[in-house]
Write an enzyme that holds these catalytic residues in place. Structure first.
Site, PDB file in Angstrom:
ATOM      1  N   ASP A 199      -8.193  -3.525  -5.088  1.00 20.83           N
ATOM      2  CA  ASP A 199      -7.352  -3.796  -4.054  1.00 20.83           C
ATOM      3  C   ASP A 199      -8.301  -3.716  -2.862  1.00 20.83           C
ATOM      4  O   ASP A 199      -7.932  -3.302  -1.752  1.00 20.83           O
ATOM      5  CB  ASP A 199      -6.041  -2.894  -3.654  1.00 20.83           C
ATOM      6  CG  ASP A 199      -5.133  -3.463  -2.950  1.00 20.83           C
ATOM      7  OD1 ASP A 199      -4.928  -4.758  -2.753  1.00 20.83           O
ATOM      8  OD2 ASP A 199      -4.573  -2.532  -2.299  1.00 20.83           O
ATOM      9  N   ASP A 216      -8.915   4.377  -0.966  1.00 24.56           N
ATOM     10  CA  ASP A 216      -7.674   3.999  -1.690  1.00 24.56           C
ATOM     11  C   ASP A 216      -7.852   3.276  -2.990  1.00 24.56           C
ATOM     12  O   ASP A 216      -7.756   2.261  -2.876  1.00 24.56           O
ATOM     13  CB  ASP A 216      -6.880   3.174  -0.607  1.00 24.56           C
ATOM     14  CG  ASP A 216      -5.414   3.068  -1.024  1.00 24.56           C
ATOM     15  OD1 ASP A 216      -5.107   3.592  -2.204  1.00 24.56           O
ATOM     16  OD2 ASP A 216      -4.565   2.594  -0.411  1.00 24.56           O
TER      17      ASP A 216
END
Length: 324
Positions: A199, A216
């Site tokens: 992502d 993340d």
């Protein structure tokens, strides 16, 4: 039924940190996160921390732990990432009441500027370093990108939501099936699959000057290397995309060969994300944060717009601009 995060109060957050020996100096500050709950606080010594509470029922312990171990492996190889804090027993995944959580040292900074060639070069170099390490072995528990099964699941969730009228359902089904046939013309060989961030958009890259850190890794997965590159390129004029990609390539090739053969996957990957992103929003609609954050999803006009967007993407798949 109450939402899984309904009992995650500030007091619970602080008590969870205290349960592993970290003492917050004040109430935590919620960061912009939807899938999980991510908060920031300072401890008694003034150090900044980010605590992530994982959405109950989403990942198994093995899947989360593999993310943490991947980050530790990258950190040990001097790839700029933020590995989770571990206690004296080496544990990085902790539990308090019904919540699983992890603690990370705070990372501050700003996203790279896409009109700054030196930022693009540095970003490409960072990704090259990431993939040099990540290609050494596969994930065992994390997901693997798969056109057919992933899109079929996403389509089923959208149809089952009953948010589309009959005309929209027919149009949506038709365009998704057409895109799926187009994607199946771009098979991804197992040799192309490596461990990826998964992502890697600008919101997950933080830094200053020409030094950037990837954050993340909650969606890290087995996928082609280009998965970590295409989301960094803005939708816009193709000539500017190529210019920006050229700078990323140069930085990447300081570490290893750029996967030029995967450029034809950029538009298929964009189509894949468009379909799955909307399905993800619907699957989380029972979480009060989603209706507040994405109110337009409940409007009929959104679905007409989404179908048109998919139709336009299908046309793009017929003539990939990257090969022009």
């Amino acid at each position: 039924m109450p939402h899984p995060f309904s009992t995650l109060s500030p007091d619970t957050v602080m008590s969870a940190a205290e349960s592993i020996g970290i003492w917050p100096a004040g109430e935590p500050f919620a960061l912009n996160s939807y899938e999980n709950r991510v908060l920031m606080f300072r401890d008694d010594d003034g150090a900044g921390w980010v605590v992530k509470f994982y959405r109950p029922g989403r990942w198994s312990d093995e899947v989360i732990q593999e993310e943490h171990d991947f980050l530790q492996e990258l950190d040990a190889a001097d790839v700029p990432v933020i590995a989770p804090w571990r206690d004296e027993q080496g544990q990085s995944l902790h539990e308090y009441q019904q919540f699983r959580f992890a603690l990370y040292p705070q990372c501050s900074g700003q996203a790279p500027e896409l009109d700054n060639p030196s930022h693009l070069f540095a970003l490409g170099n960072t990704l090259g370093r990431l993939h040099t390490v990540s290609s050494k072995k596969p994930f065992k528990y994390r997901p693997t990108l798969a056109w057919e099964s992933d899109i079929a699941g996403a389509q089923a969730r959208v149809i089952a939501s009953k948010r589309l009228n009959k005309h929209q359902q027919r149009a949506y089904h038709g365009v998704v099936q057409k895109i799926l046939r187009q994607l199946n013309k771009h098979p991804i060989a197992s040799a192309q699959m490596i461990r990826t961030h998964g992502d890697c958009h600008l919101g997950n890259v933080l830094g200053r000057d020409e030094s950037f850190t990837l954050v993340d890794f909650d969606d890290c997965m087995m996928a082609p290397a280009i998965q970590d590159i295409w989301m960094l390129l803005p939708v816009g004029d193709p000539s500017s995309w190529r210019a920006q990609l050229s700078e990323i390539m140069e930085g990447y090739e300081e570490e290893q060969s750029f996967p030029h053969e995967q450029l034809s996957l950029i538009e298929p990957l964009r189509a894949y994300r468009l379909i799955r992103y909307t399905a993800w929003l619907l699957s989380r609609w029972d979480d009060p944060a989603f209706p507040r954050g994405f109110p337009w999803l409940a409007e009929s006009g959104y679905w007409d717009q989404h179908i048109r967007q998919l139709e336009q993407q299908s046309l793009q798949l017929e003539e990939p601009i990257w090969l022009a």
